[in-house]
Design a protein around this motif. Structure first.
Motif, PDB file in Angstrom:
ATOM      1  N   PHE A  69       3.932  -6.425   5.502  1.00 35.69           N
ATOM      2  CA  PHE A  69       2.878  -7.013   4.666  1.00 35.69           C
ATOM      3  C   PHE A  69       2.091  -5.934   3.935  1.00 35.69           C
ATOM      4  CE2 PHE A  69       3.750 -10.426   7.547  1.00 35.69           C
ATOM      5  CZ  PHE A  69       3.416 -11.592   6.880  1.00 35.69           C
ATOM      6  N   VAL A  70       1.731  -6.239   2.705  1.00 39.20           N
ATOM      7  CA  VAL A  70       0.725  -5.479   1.972  1.00 39.20           C
ATOM      8  C   VAL A  70      -0.420  -6.450   1.737  1.00 39.20           C
ATOM      9  CG1 VAL A  70       0.152  -4.202  -0.121  1.00 39.20           C
ATOM     10  CG2 VAL A  70       2.450  -4.022   0.850  1.00 39.20           C
ATOM     11  N   HIS A  71      -1.468  -6.341   2.551  1.00 40.52           N
ATOM     12  CA  HIS A  71      -2.554  -7.307   2.518  1.00 40.52           C
ATOM     13  C   HIS A  71      -3.566  -6.976   1.438  1.00 40.52           C
ATOM     14  CE1 HIS A  71      -1.343  -9.294   6.241  1.00 40.52           C
ATOM     15  NE2 HIS A  71      -1.132  -8.098   6.769  1.00 40.52           N
ATOM     16  N   GLN A  72      -4.187  -8.040   0.890  1.00 38.34           N
ATOM     17  CA  GLN A  72      -5.290  -7.840  -0.050  1.00 38.34           C
ATOM     18  C   GLN A  72      -6.519  -7.317   0.681  1.00 38.34           C
ATOM     19  OE1 GLN A  72      -6.748 -11.425  -1.824  1.00 38.34           O
ATOM     20  NE2 GLN A  72      -8.285 -10.385  -3.045  1.00 38.34           N
ATOM     21  N   GLU A  73      -6.787  -7.876   1.867  1.00 37.24           N
ATOM     22  CA  GLU A  73      -7.923  -7.417   2.655  1.00 37.24           C
ATOM     23  C   GLU A  73      -7.551  -6.113   3.346  1.00 37.24           C
ATOM     24  OE1 GLU A  73     -10.734  -8.782   2.382  1.00 37.24           O
ATOM     25  OE2 GLU A  73     -10.047 -10.526   1.259  1.00 37.24           O
ATOM     26  N   LEU A  74      -8.237  -5.047   3.011  1.00 39.83           N
ATOM     27  CA  LEU A  74      -7.877  -3.715   3.474  1.00 39.83           C
ATOM     28  C   LEU A  74      -8.267  -3.522   4.935  1.00 39.83           C
ATOM     29  CD1 LEU A  74      -9.041  -1.787   0.307  1.00 39.83           C
ATOM     30  CD2 LEU A  74      -6.764  -2.665   0.823  1.00 39.83           C
ATOM     31  N   ASN A  75      -7.464  -2.742   5.632  1.00 45.91           N
ATOM     32  CA  ASN A  75      -7.719  -2.451   7.043  1.00 45.91           C
ATOM     33  C   ASN A  75      -7.642  -0.939   7.225  1.00 45.91           C
ATOM     34  OD1 ASN A  75      -8.179  -2.897   9.769  1.00 45.91           O
ATOM     35  ND2 ASN A  75      -6.010  -3.186  10.242  1.00 45.91           N
ATOM     36  N   THR A  76      -8.636  -0.249   6.680  1.00 45.77           N
ATOM     37  CA  THR A  76      -8.621   1.211   6.644  1.00 45.77           C
ATOM     38  C   THR A  76      -9.411   1.789   7.816  1.00 45.77           C
ATOM     39  OG1 THR A  76      -8.496   1.165   4.226  1.00 45.77           O
ATOM     40  CG2 THR A  76      -9.210   3.226   5.254  1.00 45.77           C
TER      41      THR A  76
ATOM     42  N   LEU B 180      -3.493   1.322  -2.520  1.00 44.68           N
ATOM     43  CA  LEU B 180      -2.232   2.046  -2.611  1.00 44.68           C
ATOM     44  C   LEU B 180      -1.783   2.553  -1.242  1.00 44.68           C
ATOM     45  CD1 LEU B 180      -2.828   4.041  -5.922  1.00 44.68           C
ATOM     46  CD2 LEU B 180      -1.175   2.212  -5.562  1.00 44.68           C
ATOM     47  N   MET B 181      -2.729   2.945  -0.399  1.00 46.05           N
ATOM     48  CA  MET B 181      -2.373   3.388   0.942  1.00 46.05           C
ATOM     49  C   MET B 181      -1.783   2.238   1.758  1.00 46.05           C
ATOM     50  SD  MET B 181      -4.751   5.424   3.725  1.00 46.05           S
ATOM     51  CE  MET B 181      -5.821   4.004   4.070  1.00 46.05           C
ATOM     52  N   GLU B 182      -2.308   1.017   1.567  1.00 47.84           N
ATOM     53  CA  GLU B 182      -1.751  -0.146   2.250  1.00 47.84           C
ATOM     54  C   GLU B 182      -0.318  -0.401   1.796  1.00 47.84           C
ATOM     55  OE1 GLU B 182      -2.931  -2.440   4.629  1.00 47.84           O
ATOM     56  OE2 GLU B 182      -4.377  -0.844   4.962  1.00 47.84           O
ATOM     57  N   ILE B 183      -0.064  -0.215   0.511  1.00 46.79           N
ATOM     58  CA  ILE B 183       1.289  -0.387  -0.016  1.00 46.79           C
ATOM     59  C   ILE B 183       2.216   0.664   0.581  1.00 46.79           C
ATOM     60  CG2 ILE B 183       2.678  -0.267  -2.128  1.00 46.79           C
ATOM     61  CD1 ILE B 183       0.124  -1.360  -3.584  1.00 46.79           C
TER      62      ILE B 183
ATOM     63  N   ALA C 161      11.785  -2.166   6.191  1.00 46.52           N
ATOM     64  CA  ALA C 161      11.521  -3.546   5.817  1.00 46.52           C
ATOM     65  C   ALA C 161      12.733  -4.213   5.180  1.00 46.52           C
ATOM     66  CB  ALA C 161      10.342  -3.606   4.860  1.00 46.52           C
ATOM     67  N   ARG C 162      12.941  -5.484   5.542  1.00 47.28           N
ATOM     68  CA  ARG C 162      13.928  -6.324   4.859  1.00 47.28           C
ATOM     69  C   ARG C 162      13.232  -7.353   3.969  1.00 47.28           C
ATOM     70  NH1 ARG C 162      18.067  -9.163   8.349  1.00 47.28           N
ATOM     71  NH2 ARG C 162      16.304  -9.749   9.689  1.00 47.28           N
ATOM     72  N   LEU C 163      11.990  -7.661   4.304  1.00 46.99           N
ATOM     73  CA  LEU C 163      11.152  -8.537   3.477  1.00 46.99           C
ATOM     74  C   LEU C 163       9.779  -7.898   3.379  1.00 46.99           C
ATOM     75  CD1 LEU C 163      10.215 -11.184   2.061  1.00 46.99           C
ATOM     76  CD2 LEU C 163       9.849 -12.156   4.347  1.00 46.99           C
ATOM     77  N   VAL C 164       9.337  -7.621   2.163  1.00 51.40           N
ATOM     78  CA  VAL C 164       7.994  -7.086   1.942  1.00 51.40           C
ATOM     79  C   VAL C 164       7.171  -8.159   1.233  1.00 51.40           C
ATOM     80  CG1 VAL C 164       6.581  -5.269   0.935  1.00 51.40           C
ATOM     81  CG2 VAL C 164       8.873  -4.733   1.766  1.00 51.40           C
ATOM     82  N   ILE C 165       6.047  -8.530   1.847  1.00 54.30           N
ATOM     83  CA  ILE C 165       5.162  -9.544   1.291  1.00 54.30           C
ATOM     84  C   ILE C 165       3.953  -8.848   0.682  1.00 54.30           C
ATOM     85  CG2 ILE C 165       3.761 -11.572   1.807  1.00 54.30           C
ATOM     86  CD1 ILE C 165       5.660 -12.046   4.224  1.00 54.30           C
ATOM     87  N   PHE C 166       3.792  -8.967  -0.617  1.00 52.17           N
ATOM     88  CA  PHE C 166       2.678  -8.361  -1.345  1.00 52.17           C
ATOM     89  C   PHE C 166       1.643  -9.441  -1.617  1.00 52.17           C
ATOM     90  CE2 PHE C 166       6.238  -5.572  -2.330  1.00 52.17           C
ATOM     91  CZ  PHE C 166       5.676  -4.302  -2.293  1.00 52.17           C
ATOM     92  N   ASP C 167       0.477  -9.342  -0.991  1.00 57.13           N
ATOM     93  CA  ASP C 167      -0.595 -10.322  -1.152  1.00 57.13           C
ATOM     94  C   ASP C 167      -1.676  -9.743  -2.060  1.00 57.13           C
ATOM     95  OD1 ASP C 167      -2.407 -12.351  -0.973  1.00 57.13           O
ATOM     96  OD2 ASP C 167      -2.748 -12.189   1.186  1.00 57.13           O
ATOM     97  N   GLU C 168      -1.667 -10.140  -3.320  1.00 61.22           N
ATOM     98  CA  GLU C 168      -2.629  -9.649  -4.318  1.00 61.22           C
ATOM     99  C   GLU C 168      -2.717  -8.121  -4.300  1.00 61.22           C
ATOM    100  OE1 GLU C 168      -4.122 -11.361  -6.556  1.00 61.22           O
ATOM    101  OE2 GLU C 168      -3.830 -13.402  -5.862  1.00 61.22           O
TER     102      GLU C 168
END
Length: 516
Positions: free
Chosen positions: A104-111, A171-174, A182-189
């Motif tokens: 997952f690449v989440h919109q809500e950051l978890n830094t 970008l760091m989350e990406i 990964a076989r499936l990458v989910i990009f959320d916003e």
């Protein structure tokens, strides 16, 4: 063409060791999720295979986030089935989702601000060495740095995460997702905080992932990005499948029609008001971010002045100085002809200035407070009766604000954290509008909210301008800047490089000034 070929080869080389050789084949069928009194998902189906990009769109509250939580294993559905490859199951755990190659690449950051970039990206998966299993820092840097170079980041693997801007954290989350097999990458916003060039790089990465056999699920409110990369588009509405569009069918009008049943055209979101006299004037203003650059700017009553520029141009820093959050390094600010001598938030509010910040959850709201608490908080002086708050007047203010801004909430006593992004933004606006401001600064006003809520925010902005309020709108969304603003001031390196009137508002003209 030669540069593009070299870039494609580099991306292949960089991603090759991270991409699983086995393509995923995933299908969700009849997924239903019911919360007390709320049906979040009802009989939703979605399929995706390795080597394709599927766009997932819908208004806030349509069920996209709930569906992603089902895929990530953080919630279990009440009904339906998940089939991955040849195995069918009723639910996943987070560990199972990760082991199956879902990232997952989440919109809500978890830094984690106490770690460096490499530590954030490889958290829980750090390479170890020696009998004691100490961190292998060299191996961490060797693994992370090529991913950052692929994304064209301005920061390195050893930089502190605490020093990164909101866009750099995204970008760091990406990079974190790309670091997994990964076989499936989910990009959320994923592009909500990115510049145009950063967005283009990310879309290139998505296309290369597809070419390498990875499945990509792309969630975005920016429909132009969806049409650019998606092979198919799945639309959710009110927790149900609203339709599916092929690449050829996925026009903006058709997507909007499936999402909300109506088209938001230019006439609905833009209509120039007549400009009055100057309401906010900046003369030789300097900020700590760009102390050698001076800003001269005038906003008139009844206009929406867009403020455009690349990340790092100094737009948000200027807004913080105007609102008194950051110290002014020099120059003069006046509101309605009166100099703003004190450099404080209280002085700015007293002068009729309010700020709707970019990060509404951390800076615009007390996220665990109720809707009513957030609306009344800056208005307690008006609502006070002696040492106590007049609860009748407070609730009357809340009900008036809810009705005026069409805030969708079960009750005023609902915690604002449970609202959609668009309704959270309305609560931020509501608390300031109750104070009847003269100038409203809106920093990325539609970041992370759906196309329907965007239309409502635009209509509200235009109504405020028509009533004589001066609006300074900071936005990285080029379509928004051009479609909503009466004029656009463009910033670069802390200074205003030009101001474009309505008749000259084109993407080319804005970008030309942004890179000066």
């Amino acid at each position: 063409m030669r540069w593009q070929s070299c870039r494609a080869a580099y991306i292949n080389m960089t991603l090759g060791f991270r991409v699983s050789s086995q393509k995923i084949n995933l299908a969700l069928s009849g997924i239903t999720k019911v919360y007390p009194g709320v049906v979040a998902l009802e009989d939703v189906s979605l399929a995706i295979c390795g080597g394709e990009i599927v766009g997932l769109i819908g208004e806030n509250g349509a069920g996209k986030s709930t569906l992603m939580k089902v895929l990530g294993g953080t919630i279990s559905p009440n009904g339906g089935a998940i089939r991955i490859d040849n195995e069918t199951m009723g639910a996943l755990t987070p560990r199972e989702a990760t082991d199956l190659g879902i990232a997952f690449v989440h919109q809500e950051l978890n830094t984690f601000s106490n770690l460096d970039v490499a530590g954030n990206i490889l958290l829980g998966r750090e390479p170890r060495k020696g009998a004691l299993g100490s961190l292998d820092r060299k191996a961490m840097l060797r693994e992370v740095q090529p991913i950052l170079e692929l994304l064209g980041t301005r920061f390195g693997a050893e930089d502190s995460a605490a020093d990164l801007s909101l866009a750099d954290q995204q970008l760091m989350e990406i990079a974190k997702a790309l670091s997994m097999k990964a076989r499936l990458v989910i990009f959320d916003e994923p592009t909500s905080s990115l510049t145009l060039s950063e967005t283009e790089r990310l879309l290139d990465v998505m296309k290369q992932l597809r070419a390498d056999g990875v499945a990509v699920l792309f969630i975005s409110h920016r429909l132009g990005e969806i049409t650019d990369v998606a092979d198919r588009v799945v639309v959710l509405r009110d927790g149900q499948n609203a339709g599916e569009l092929s690449r050829r069918e996925a026009t903006k009008d058709r997507m909007v029609e499936l999402m909300i049943g109506r088209n938001i055209g230019r006439d609905e979101s833009r209509g120039f008001g007549s400009r009055g006299e100057a309401i906010l004037e900046l003369r030789s203003v300097r900020t700590s971010a760009h102390p050698s650059a001076i800003v001269d700017l005038t906003i008139h009553k009844g206009e929406i002045l867009g403020l455009a520029g690349l990340v790092g141009a100094g737009r948000s820093e200027l807004a913080r100085v105007i609102f008194g959050v950051d110290a002014r390094q020099g120059g003069e600010i006046s509101v309605d002809g009166l100099a703003l001598t004190a450099n404080s938030v209280a002085a700015a509010i007293a002068a009729g200035i309010c700020l709707v910040p970019e990060n509404r959850k951390e800076e615009g709201l007390v996220i665990d407070f109720t809707v009513l608490d957030n609306i009344s908080l800056p208005n307690l002086g008006r609502l006070r009766r002696g040492w106590l708050v007049d609860r009748v007047a407070e609730r009357s203010l809340g009900l008036t604000s809810q009705d005026k801004l069409a805030i969708k909430t079960p009750t005023l006593d609902t915690a604002v954290v449970s609202l959609s992004g668009g309704n959270q933004q309305k609560v931020v606006l509501a608390k300031w509008l109750a104070m009847e401001p003269s100038v409203i600064i809106m920093d990325e006003p539609t970041r992370g909210i759906d196309v329907g809520a965007k239309g409502e925010v635009y209509a509200l902005m235009r109504a405020l301008a028509d009533s004589g309020v001066g609006i300074l709108m900071i936005s990285s969304d080029m379509e928004e800047v051009i479609g909503v603003s009466d004029r656009v001031a463009v910033m670069s390196a802390g200074r205003v490089t030009g101001i474009l009137p309505a008749e000259d508002l084109t993407e080319e003209n804005v970008l030309r000034l942004a890179v000066e």
